[in-house]
Design a protein around this motif. Structure first.
Motif, PDB file in Angstrom:
ATOM      1  N   ALA A   1     -64.898  11.539  41.804  1.00 53.52           N
ATOM      2  CA  ALA A   1     -64.013  10.623  42.012  1.00 53.52           C
ATOM      3  C   ALA A   1     -63.473  10.274  40.423  1.00 53.52           C
ATOM      4  O   ALA A   1     -62.001   9.924  40.469  1.00 53.52           O
ATOM      5  N   THR A   2     -64.044  10.031  39.708  1.00 52.73           N
ATOM      6  CA  THR A   2     -63.888   9.760  38.160  1.00 52.73           C
ATOM      7  C   THR A   2     -62.679  10.656  37.753  1.00 52.73           C
ATOM      8  O   THR A   2     -61.616  10.126  37.191  1.00 52.73           O
ATOM      9  N   SER A   3     -63.072  11.842  37.795  1.00 53.92           N
ATOM     10  CA  SER A   3     -61.903  12.897  37.239  1.00 53.92           C
ATOM     11  C   SER A   3     -60.639  12.596  38.068  1.00 53.92           C
ATOM     12  O   SER A   3     -59.435  12.857  37.468  1.00 53.92           O
ATOM     13  N   ALA A   4     -60.719  12.441  39.340  1.00 52.83           N
ATOM     14  CA  ALA A   4     -59.577  12.435  40.375  1.00 52.83           C
ATOM     15  C   ALA A   4     -58.806  11.059  39.801  1.00 52.83           C
ATOM     16  O   ALA A   4     -57.414  11.291  39.998  1.00 52.83           O
ATOM     17  N   ILE A   5     -59.472  10.123  39.608  1.00 54.02           N
ATOM     18  CA  ILE A   5     -58.630   8.711  39.191  1.00 54.02           C
ATOM     19  C   ILE A   5     -58.117   8.874  37.968  1.00 54.02           C
ATOM     20  O   ILE A   5     -56.735   8.770  37.682  1.00 54.02           O
ATOM     21  N   MET A   6     -58.835   9.536  36.942  1.00 60.78           N
ATOM     22  CA  MET A   6     -58.170   9.816  35.379  1.00 60.78           C
ATOM     23  C   MET A   6     -57.005  10.831  35.580  1.00 60.78           C
ATOM     24  O   MET A   6     -55.967  10.506  35.031  1.00 60.78           O
ATOM     25  N   ASP A   7     -57.024  11.885  36.429  1.00 61.83           N
ATOM     26  CA  ASP A   7     -55.984  12.934  36.616  1.00 61.83           C
ATOM     27  C   ASP A   7     -54.780  12.096  37.181  1.00 61.83           C
ATOM     28  O   ASP A   7     -53.781  12.362  36.567  1.00 61.83           O
TER      29      ASP A   7
ATOM     30  N   THR B   1     -62.775   3.561  36.621  1.00 60.66           N
ATOM     31  CA  THR B   1     -63.912   4.304  37.199  1.00 60.66           C
ATOM     32  C   THR B   1     -65.130   3.887  37.187  1.00 60.66           C
ATOM     33  O   THR B   1     -66.189   4.760  37.259  1.00 60.66           O
ATOM     34  N   SER B   2     -65.442   2.576  36.894  1.00 60.85           N
ATOM     35  CA  SER B   2     -66.731   1.985  36.843  1.00 60.85           C
ATOM     36  C   SER B   2     -67.396   2.098  38.304  1.00 60.85           C
ATOM     37  O   SER B   2     -66.889   1.896  39.328  1.00 60.85           O
TER      38      SER B   2
ATOM     39  N   ARG C   1     -65.881  10.010  26.162  1.00 61.38           N
ATOM     40  CA  ARG C   1     -65.549  11.402  26.447  1.00 61.38           C
ATOM     41  C   ARG C   1     -64.372  11.581  27.205  1.00 61.38           C
ATOM     42  O   ARG C   1     -63.508  12.361  26.866  1.00 61.38           O
ATOM     43  N   LEU C   2     -64.384  11.129  28.507  1.00 61.29           N
ATOM     44  CA  LEU C   2     -63.314  11.445  29.411  1.00 61.29           C
ATOM     45  C   LEU C   2     -61.990  10.780  28.740  1.00 61.29           C
ATOM     46  O   LEU C   2     -60.999  11.355  28.782  1.00 61.29           O
ATOM     47  N   VAL C   3     -61.938   9.727  28.137  1.00 60.22           N
ATOM     48  CA  VAL C   3     -60.954   9.082  27.817  1.00 60.22           C
ATOM     49  C   VAL C   3     -60.434   9.612  26.298  1.00 60.22           C
ATOM     50  O   VAL C   3     -59.003   9.966  26.184  1.00 60.22           O
ATOM     51  N   ARG C   4     -61.356  10.155  25.640  1.00 57.78           N
ATOM     52  CA  ARG C   4     -60.753  10.910  24.445  1.00 57.78           C
ATOM     53  C   ARG C   4     -59.987  12.085  24.730  1.00 57.78           C
ATOM     54  O   ARG C   4     -59.022  12.480  24.071  1.00 57.78           O
ATOM     55  N   SER C   5     -60.238  12.758  25.889  1.00 59.02           N
ATOM     56  CA  SER C   5     -59.229  13.840  26.355  1.00 59.02           C
ATOM     57  C   SER C   5     -57.790  13.542  26.824  1.00 59.02           C
ATOM     58  O   SER C   5     -57.047  14.466  26.869  1.00 59.02           O
ATOM     59  N   LEU C   6     -57.788  12.468  27.188  1.00 56.26           N
ATOM     60  CA  LEU C   6     -56.677  11.969  27.928  1.00 56.26           C
ATOM     61  C   LEU C   6     -55.442  11.257  27.008  1.00 56.26           C
ATOM     62  O   LEU C   6     -54.454  11.405  27.126  1.00 56.26           O
ATOM     63  N   VAL C   7     -56.192  10.294  26.483  1.00 51.39           N
ATOM     64  CA  VAL C   7     -55.235   9.189  25.874  1.00 51.39           C
ATOM     65  C   VAL C   7     -54.814   9.653  24.365  1.00 51.39           C
ATOM     66  O   VAL C   7     -55.534  10.402  23.967  1.00 51.39           O
TER      67      VAL C   7
END
Lengths: 240, 293
Positions: free
Chosen positions: A171-177, A164-165, A198-204
């Motif tokens: 688009a970051t949310s779409a890629i992580m989803d 997501t760099s 923050r984004l990674v914490r909620s997913l991994v």
């Protein structure tokens, strides 16, 4: 090596030109895991990822692979800036390249390779862009095309280098989803380098923390506990 | 029109030169696309000059060790081929080994060109047997193409074309995403070396047939033109090769019709096409921007 381990690193040292960047790394990545490689800039996250991919030589220790690397190579998603826009390639041609993994020299690209590439492109939601020039896409779209190319390898493990760099928040949310869905629905093991704490914490569920030449694996809650993050980064808690 | 009919006639006196020109125009761009894609364009200047230095060096060594060679004999062509091929390939491998170290790439290529150009002149000057014929061989004398040399050129170039197409997915993979090729456990070093071997052979034969100027021109100009109008790898290669062959033919026609030197005429035609295509693209781009609010 445990039965479910896809990757086992034993006392591993990695670096460039004989210079050690990471030392005595011992950890295992289990089948179906979704984990992030986190740490400060220049700590060696990408070095560890490249070591797992076999892109840099092992200086000491060893890596054991729990899958056939010839039949099912890892799905690799590089940073898109490493690819040169001078190559005239359509989106479909880029994805099709993923099927080259199992094509011997002189073996022609067959219909089933094309169908697989089309399917992978559909899975990332970009089938309608198949004939567009790859370089005409937005950053987020290019990243999804590279994920489709990695899926065309039919991998057991997906390794992504900062997917997501330089991509906008939507688009970051779409890629992580998309990555999370591939892990949940297909059971694909995922390892990604990220700066988005923050984004990674909620997913991994697990994190490999890389810092000062060492890498430590632990649960997200333990490694990214608020007091620990505050301790490491002071007031900066949004991104690393 | 009469000139065109004359050129296309089976009894045309310079028929072999015409076929040789078109072959060089066809095959040099085909390998040249990788010069453009791998951003090695300046190598295209240095390598043909290195090839010429190799030819001069082989004649000089032969002269010193054996004695004078006979013009228009097979040994002369063989000597030129050995010298050209060995220098080109050695230079290509050494320069390509440093391909990833971008910081000093221009300096290395510039030094190679300067050394090769100086060495060519020095070898010729040191050879008491060097004469106008040998100098024309160094510059490439396509009008002196014989049926034997044309046969060799056609045979070797056909093999190169076949290999470029047969291994195009391997060449594309190692050129576009070398890391991915390593992850796929492809033999990256082997494919790089094979590509360089094909490039080196093309340059050697191109220089011996048409000279360094024409070889460099066709390595670079048609692929640059084709890149402006294509969006797929296969069409890029085919358009580059097609443009090279057509511009070589048109260049030959112009040279014959207007009594101009052949090599420069061919490169000038190829360059005019590049300028025209680039200008048309710029006009279209400007029109698109003007239409878009």
């Amino acid at each position: 090596m445990t039965n479910t381990a896809l990757l086992q690193l034993r006392d591993l040292s990695l670096g460039y030109d004989g210079r050690v960047v990471l030392e005595s790394v011992s950890l295992s990545i289990e089948r179906g895991e979704f984990l992030a490689l986190l740490g400060p800039n220049g700590a060696g996250k990408t070095t560890l990822l490249r070591g797992m991919l076999g892109l840099i030589p092992v200086l000491a220790g060893q890596i054991e692979y729990g899958f056939d690397r010839l039949a099912h190579p890892p799905g690799y998603v590089p940073q898109r800036e490493t690819l040169d826009p001078i190559f005239p390639l359509t989106v479909f041609e880029v994805v099709l390249m993923g099927t080259y993994a199992r094509l011997a020299p002189l073996q022609k690209v067959r219909q089933r390779n094309r169908q697989l590439a089309a399917l992978c492109l559909e899975q990332v939601g970009l089938a309608h862009l198949a004939n567009r020039p790859f370089w005409a896409l937005s950053g987020g779209q290019k990243q999804r095309v590279l994920i489709a190319r990695a899926l065309a390898v039919e991998p057991e493990i997906l390794l992504l280098d900062e997917p997501t760099s330089g991509v906008d928040p939507g688009a970051t949310s779409a890629i992580m989803d998309l990555i999370a869905r591939l892990n949940h629905e297909r059971g694909l093991t995922v390892v990604l380098v990220s700066h988005h704490l923050r984004l990674v914490r909620s997913l991994v569920r697990s994190v490999i923390w890389v810092e000062e030449g060492r890498a430590t694996k632990g649960s997200t809650d333990r490694i990214l506990a608020p007091e620990r993050v505050a301790d490491i980064f002071g007031t900066l808690t949004g991104t690393v | 029109m009469n000139t065109l009919v004359e050129i296309l006639s089976p009894n045309f006196l310079l028929r072999q030169a015409l076929i040789g020109s078109v072959l060089v125009g066809l095959v040099c761009p085909l390998v040249g696309v990788y010069f453009v894609l791998r951003r090695m364009i300046f190598l295209g200047v240095a390598l043909p000059q290195l090839s010429a230095a190799g030819i001069a060096c082989s004649f000089f060594i032969y002269r010193v060790l054996v004695g004078p060679h006979q013009h228009f004999e097979l040994t002369e062509r063989g000597l030129a081929m050995i010298g050209s091929f060995s220098f080109t390939l050695a230079g290509l491998l050494i320069l390509a080994a440093f391909e990833r170290h971008r910081e000093t790439v221009e300096a290395r290529i510039g030094i190679t060109y300067a050394i090769a150009a100086a060495a060519t002149i020095l070898f010729v000057a040191a050879d008491p047997g060097a004469d106008a014929h040998m100098v024309s061989l160094l510059k490439g004398d396509i009008l002196a193409t014989t049926s034997t040399s044309l046969g060799v050129l056609a045979g070797v170039f056909s093999t190169i074309v076949l290999m470029m197409f047969a291994f195009r997915k391997e060449f594309l993979l190692v050129s576009f995403d070398r890391d991915l090729a390593i992850v796929f456990r492809k033999r990256v070093g082997f494919w790089d070396s094979l590509l360089y071997l094909l490039i080196g052979t093309t340059i050697s034969l191109g220089v011996m047939t048409a000279g360094p100027l024409v070889t460099f021109g066709f390595l670079v100009v048609p692929p640059l033109t084709a890149r402006l109008v294509t969006q797929r790898m296969l069409t890029f290669s085919l358009v580059a090769a097609g443009l090279g062959a057509v511009t070589a033919f048109v260049g030959f026609y112009c040279a014959y019709r207007f009594d101009m030197p052949l090599g420069p005429a061919e490169v000038a035609v190829a360059s005019l096409v590049l300028v025209a295509v680039a200008a048309a693209g710029a006009v279209r781009h400007a029109a698109d921007r003007w239409r878009t609010p």
